[in-house]
Structure formats: structure tokens, C-alpha cells
Design a protein around this motif. Sequence first.
Motif, mmCIF file in Angstrom:
data_model
loop_
_atom_site.group_PDB
_atom_site.id
_atom_site.type_symbol
_atom_site.label_atom_id
_atom_site.label_comp_id
_atom_site.label_asym_id
_atom_site.label_seq_id
_atom_site.Cartn_x
_atom_site.Cartn_y
_atom_site.Cartn_z
ATOM 1 N N THR A 44 -19.438 5.156 13.857
ATOM 2 C CA THR A 44 -18.526 3.792 13.666
ATOM 3 C C THR A 44 -18.657 3.145 14.832
ATOM 4 O O THR A 44 -18.836 3.305 15.933
ATOM 5 N N GLY A 45 -18.711 1.553 14.543
ATOM 6 C CA GLY A 45 -18.937 0.546 15.573
ATOM 7 C C GLY A 45 -19.044 -0.854 15.123
ATOM 8 O O GLY A 45 -18.777 -1.029 13.761
ATOM 9 N N SER A 46 -19.154 -1.784 15.889
ATOM 10 C CA SER A 46 -18.928 -3.034 15.311
ATOM 11 C C SER A 46 -20.478 -3.364 14.603
ATOM 12 O O SER A 46 -20.353 -4.195 13.676
ATOM 13 N N ASN A 47 -21.446 -2.625 15.015
ATOM 14 C CA ASN A 47 -22.720 -2.668 14.197
ATOM 15 C C ASN A 47 -23.415 -1.380 14.204
ATOM 16 O O ASN A 47 -24.106 -1.038 15.137
ATOM 17 N N SER A 48 -23.226 -0.411 13.303
ATOM 18 C CA SER A 48 -23.669 0.856 13.119
ATOM 19 C C SER A 48 -25.051 0.857 12.442
ATOM 20 O O SER A 48 -25.665 1.966 12.226
ATOM 21 N N ARG A 49 -25.519 -0.194 11.940
ATOM 22 C CA ARG A 49 -26.571 -0.317 11.193
ATOM 23 C C ARG A 49 -28.158 0.306 11.656
ATOM 24 O O ARG A 49 -28.962 1.181 11.261
ATOM 25 N N PRO A 50 -28.180 -0.012 13.117
ATOM 26 C CA PRO A 50 -29.611 0.540 13.715
ATOM 27 C C PRO A 50 -29.427 2.014 13.833
ATOM 28 O O PRO A 50 -30.347 2.525 13.880
ATOM 29 N N VAL A 51 -28.237 2.633 14.439
ATOM 30 C CA VAL A 51 -28.272 4.022 14.301
ATOM 31 C C VAL A 51 -28.296 4.515 12.985
ATOM 32 O O VAL A 51 -29.190 5.565 12.965
ATOM 33 N N LEU A 52 -27.859 3.997 12.071
ATOM 34 C CA LEU A 52 -28.019 4.585 10.623
ATOM 35 C C LEU A 52 -29.472 4.557 10.345
ATOM 36 O O LEU A 52 -30.126 5.485 9.776
ATOM 37 N N ALA A 53 -30.096 3.551 10.637
ATOM 38 C CA ALA A 53 -31.691 3.435 10.483
ATOM 39 C C ALA A 53 -32.465 4.621 11.060
ATOM 40 O O ALA A 53 -33.425 4.901 10.479
ATOM 41 N N MET A 54 -32.026 4.623 12.204
ATOM 42 C CA MET A 54 -32.760 5.912 12.886
ATOM 43 C C MET A 54 -32.675 7.101 12.243
ATOM 44 O O MET A 54 -33.710 7.891 12.138
ATOM 45 N N TYR A 55 -31.557 7.405 11.878
ATOM 46 C CA TYR A 55 -31.235 8.680 11.270
ATOM 47 C C TYR A 55 -32.029 8.726 9.756
ATOM 48 O O TYR A 55 -32.607 9.799 9.345
ATOM 49 N N THR A 56 -31.958 7.692 9.220
ATOM 50 C CA THR A 56 -32.569 7.371 7.824
ATOM 51 C C THR A 56 -34.050 7.603 7.947
ATOM 52 O O THR A 56 -34.440 8.244 7.111
ATOM 53 N N ALA A 57 -34.503 7.065 8.889
ATOM 54 C CA ALA A 57 -36.222 7.124 9.106
ATOM 55 C C ALA A 57 -36.425 8.663 9.155
ATOM 56 O O ALA A 57 -37.591 9.031 8.692
ATOM 57 N N VAL A 58 -35.687 9.504 9.824
ATOM 58 C CA VAL A 58 -35.975 10.921 9.920
ATOM 59 C C VAL A 58 -35.677 11.554 8.619
ATOM 60 O O VAL A 58 -36.555 12.416 8.464
ATOM 61 N N LEU A 59 -34.296 11.506 8.141
ATOM 62 C CA LEU A 59 -33.895 12.251 6.876
ATOM 63 C C LEU A 59 -34.286 11.806 5.821
ATOM 64 O O LEU A 59 -34.220 12.663 4.592
ATOM 65 N N GLY A 60 -34.848 10.446 5.534
ATOM 66 C CA GLY A 60 -34.886 9.878 4.133
ATOM 67 C C GLY A 60 -33.829 10.008 3.478
ATOM 68 O O GLY A 60 -32.600 9.580 4.179
ATOM 69 N N GLY A 61 -33.673 10.192 2.057
ATOM 70 C CA GLY A 61 -32.569 10.291 1.359
ATOM 71 C C GLY A 61 -32.110 8.965 0.645
ATOM 72 O O GLY A 61 -32.862 8.069 0.413
ATOM 73 N N ASP A 62 -31.120 9.266 0.067
ATOM 74 C CA ASP A 62 -30.434 7.959 -0.955
ATOM 75 C C ASP A 62 -29.273 7.471 -0.464
ATOM 76 O O ASP A 62 -28.396 7.931 0.098
ATOM 77 N N ALA A 63 -29.190 6.163 -0.540
ATOM 78 C CA ALA A 63 -28.144 5.254 -0.104
ATOM 79 C C ALA A 63 -27.177 4.957 -1.108
ATOM 80 O O ALA A 63 -27.756 4.506 -2.334
ATOM 81 N N ASP A 64 -25.669 5.028 -0.896
ATOM 82 C CA ASP A 64 -24.928 4.468 -1.888
ATOM 83 C C ASP A 64 -24.829 3.301 -1.998
ATOM 84 O O ASP A 64 -24.932 2.386 -0.826
ATOM 85 N N PRO A 65 -24.053 2.408 -2.762
ATOM 86 C CA PRO A 65 -23.982 0.907 -2.722
ATOM 87 C C PRO A 65 -23.191 0.671 -1.488
ATOM 88 O O PRO A 65 -22.286 1.583 -1.248
ATOM 89 N N ILE A 88 -30.440 21.945 3.881
ATOM 90 C CA ILE A 88 -29.082 21.636 4.149
ATOM 91 C C ILE A 88 -28.756 20.303 3.482
ATOM 92 O O ILE A 88 -29.451 19.145 3.828
ATOM 93 N N ARG A 89 -27.761 20.063 2.615
ATOM 94 C CA ARG A 89 -27.197 18.699 2.319
ATOM 95 C C ARG A 89 -26.702 17.992 3.499
ATOM 96 O O ARG A 89 -25.789 18.643 4.351
ATOM 97 N N VAL A 90 -26.858 16.952 3.737
ATOM 98 C CA VAL A 90 -26.493 16.084 4.940
ATOM 99 C C VAL A 90 -25.997 14.785 4.289
ATOM 100 O O VAL A 90 -26.805 14.006 3.611
ATOM 101 N N THR A 91 -24.835 14.151 4.833
ATOM 102 C CA THR A 91 -24.209 13.097 4.621
ATOM 103 C C THR A 91 -23.884 12.232 5.777
ATOM 104 O O THR A 91 -23.121 12.915 6.580
ATOM 105 N N ILE A 92 -24.408 10.939 5.819
ATOM 106 C CA ILE A 92 -24.196 10.294 7.169
ATOM 107 C C ILE A 92 -23.339 9.197 6.589
ATOM 108 O O ILE A 92 -23.849 8.373 5.737
#
Length: 112
Positions: A44-65, A88-92
Amino acid sequence: MQPTRLINPQLGPVLALTALLTEHQLPPITWSITDHGTLRGDITGSNSRPVLAMYTAVLGGDADPLLRYTFRGAARVGETVHAVWQDIRVTIIATSDASAYPELAAPQAVAA
């Protein structure tokens, strides 16, 4: 006859999270583990996009709309990514101010 040994379903996510954070240089986020063994991260933050991108780069996965909503009068955007890490199922879930998503802004009317 030996008694059946029950394995706690939360043990796998603990070990997977330990491996994830040990093997990769990722920023801290809030983690929880459900009683059925899903690992959940919250950003949670004013702009969480960069942190989410870092985790997604490692974990891969599918994004909801993207989910647009208002919280305490402020426009927000939520993103959810689902992945599997070490079986292990991971949801971010990441939430940001709507201003972090300029591509979602309504087009400005052009004066004639």
C-alpha cells in the motif's frame, strides 16, 4: 502401527517465503498466510507499482483487471497478481493513488 502425522498447511508458505526473500533482493511488504496455505502479500502506498513489478518479475503469474475505487474520498487503484512459488499459491495485492496510473485518467477535452 504409527500414528498419522498431520502436517500444518502453513509450513509450506513459511518455507517458500523464506526462500523467496533469501534468494532475491526484494523490498519488504506485509505478508500473511491463510489457514489453507496461501501466501498473501500486501503493498500500500501512493505508488505501489514499482514494488509490485519487482515481485512480479520474480514470481511471474497472472494479473486481475485493475480495480478503481474510492477510499476516504481519494481515488485509488488496486492490482492483484496470482502466482505459484515453490508449489505455493501466492497472491499479492497492491493499492496506489489513482495518480500513479496516468493512463487511466479521462482524456482532457480540447477547446474548439
